[in-house]
Scaffold this active site. Structure first.
Site, PDB file in Angstrom:
ATOM      1  N   LYS A   1      31.491  -9.070  16.864  1.00  0.00           N
ATOM      2  CA  LYS A   1      30.060  -9.379  16.988  1.00  0.00           C
ATOM      3  C   LYS A   1      29.448  -8.679  18.195  1.00  0.00           C
ATOM      4  O   LYS A   1      29.972  -8.780  19.308  1.00  0.00           O
ATOM      5  CB  LYS A   1      29.857 -10.898  17.078  1.00  0.00           C
ATOM      6  CG  LYS A   1      30.173 -11.569  15.757  1.00  0.00           C
ATOM      7  CD  LYS A   1      29.802 -13.032  15.736  1.00  0.00           C
ATOM      8  CE  LYS A   1      30.060 -13.597  14.349  1.00  0.00           C
ATOM      9  NZ  LYS A   1      29.908 -15.057  14.293  1.00  0.00           N
TER      10      LYS A   1
ATOM     11  N   ALA B   1      22.815  -3.559  18.244  1.00  0.00           N
ATOM     12  CA  ALA B   1      23.776  -2.452  18.299  1.00  0.00           C
ATOM     13  C   ALA B   1      23.849  -1.701  16.968  1.00  0.00           C
ATOM     14  O   ALA B   1      24.486  -0.652  16.875  1.00  0.00           O
ATOM     15  CB  ALA B   1      25.165  -2.999  18.636  1.00  0.00           C
TER      16      ALA B   1
HETATM   17  C1  BG6 Z   1      26.030  -5.504  15.630  1.00  0.00           C
HETATM   18  C2  BG6 Z   1      27.051  -6.354  14.903  1.00  0.00           C
HETATM   19  O1  BG6 Z   1      24.761  -6.084  15.532  1.00  0.00           O
HETATM   20  O2  BG6 Z   1      25.988  -4.188  15.059  1.00  0.00           O
HETATM   21  C3  BG6 Z   1      28.403  -5.676  14.918  1.00  0.00           C
HETATM   22  O3  BG6 Z   1      27.134  -7.627  15.537  1.00  0.00           O
HETATM   23  C4  BG6 Z   1      28.288  -4.277  14.321  1.00  0.00           C
HETATM   24  O4  BG6 Z   1      29.336  -6.441  14.208  1.00  0.00           O
HETATM   25  C5  BG6 Z   1      27.230  -3.475  15.093  1.00  0.00           C
HETATM   26  O5  BG6 Z   1      29.530  -3.604  14.390  1.00  0.00           O
HETATM   27  C6  BG6 Z   1      27.020  -2.079  14.530  1.00  0.00           C
HETATM   28  O6  BG6 Z   1      26.461  -2.190  13.251  1.00  0.00           O
HETATM   29  P1  BG6 Z   1      26.284  -0.975  12.209  1.00  0.00           P
HETATM   30  O7  BG6 Z   1      25.326  -1.562  11.195  1.00  0.00           O
HETATM   31  O8  BG6 Z   1      25.688   0.167  12.960  1.00  0.00           O
HETATM   32  O9  BG6 Z   1      27.632  -0.667  11.669  1.00  0.00           O
END
Ligand code: BG6
Ligand code: MG
Length: 217
Positions: free
Chosen positions: A45, A115
């Site tokens: 997370k 993120a």
């Molecule tokens: C965060 C999540 O918001 O985004 C993570 O909590 C995830 O678990 C990260 O790995 C990156 O997300 P994405 O959509 O760019 O793979």
């Protein structure tokens, strides 16, 4: 408290996408011959996609060439996006629209601080994009939470000093990022995990309009 702007994390705060991240990572783990549990998913997370894959490979004791690593990143994201593609407004977490509408009605600036590189697509799918004055996401941050960068960019774009910003977060690293930015952190979820938050609520149904008023006056 004189709060002038609100910054929202996305995954686990606005929508419960952690379950889709989990299913996509679990599929990859199973293909590589090992199990990936919901408990281990907690570690993911707030963590970038690249870092998640590094942790996953550590869990499975798998070494990868750069080509394999890149292929698995793409594969996981394609599986994840297949779930996202089916999302609609029914997947917005309870009372999030009420809080967004209340703050919007008071002309309070709002930003996203996530993120995820898929943040814009998800907000468009669930119909919430228009609430946010600015999106900070995985496409424009260089330092991962608990570094405060993601939230400091948000405050700067909204033109509000960090100490006048509130951050809603469901990940410990996100609460630490908000605290490191000098912002008021509000944990959404399990208080035992988010004990470093200034305030803690299990979800937005617990966040009253009166409480929001106390923050902004
Ligand atoms: C965060 C999540 O918001 O985004 C993570 O909590 C995830 O678990 C990260 O790995 C990156 O997300 P994405 O959509 O760019 O793979
Ligand atoms: Mg989150």
């Amino acid at each position: 408290m004189g709060i002038k702007a609100f910054i929202f994390d996305l995954d686990g705060v606005i929508v419960d996408t952690a379950k889709y991240h989990y299913l996509a990572w679990k599929k990859l783990a199973n293909e590589l011959g090992f199990e990936f549990t919901l408990e281990q998913n907690e570690l993911f997370k707030g963590v970038s996609r690249k870092r998640c894959l590094e942790i996953l490979l550590d869990i499975g004791n798998v070494t990868a060439t750069q080509d394999q690593f890149d292929t698995w990143m793409v594969e996981k994201n394609e599986d994840y996006l297949a779930y996202i593609d089916k999302m609609d407004s029914s997947e917005i977490l309870p009372d999030v629209p009420r809080v967004l509408n209340y703050l919007k009605g008071k002309d309070i600036p709002m930003a996203l601080g996530s993120a995820s590189k898929n943040a814009r697509a998800i907000l468009e799918k669930v119909g919430l994009i228009s609430y946010f004055d600015y999106l900070v996401d995985g496409t424009n941050v260089t330092k991962a939470k608990p570094d405060p960068e993601v939230f400091l960019i948000g405050a700067n774009k909204l033109g509000v000093p960090p100490n006048a910003c509130v951050v809603f977060e469901d990940a410990l690293a996100g609460i630490q990022a908000a605290n490191n930015a000098g912002m008021t952190s509000i944990g959404i979820g399990d208080e035992s995990i988010l004990s470093e938050a200034r305030y803690n609520y299990i979800d937005f149904t617990q966040i009253s309009n009166d409480f929001l008023d106390r923050l902004i006056t």
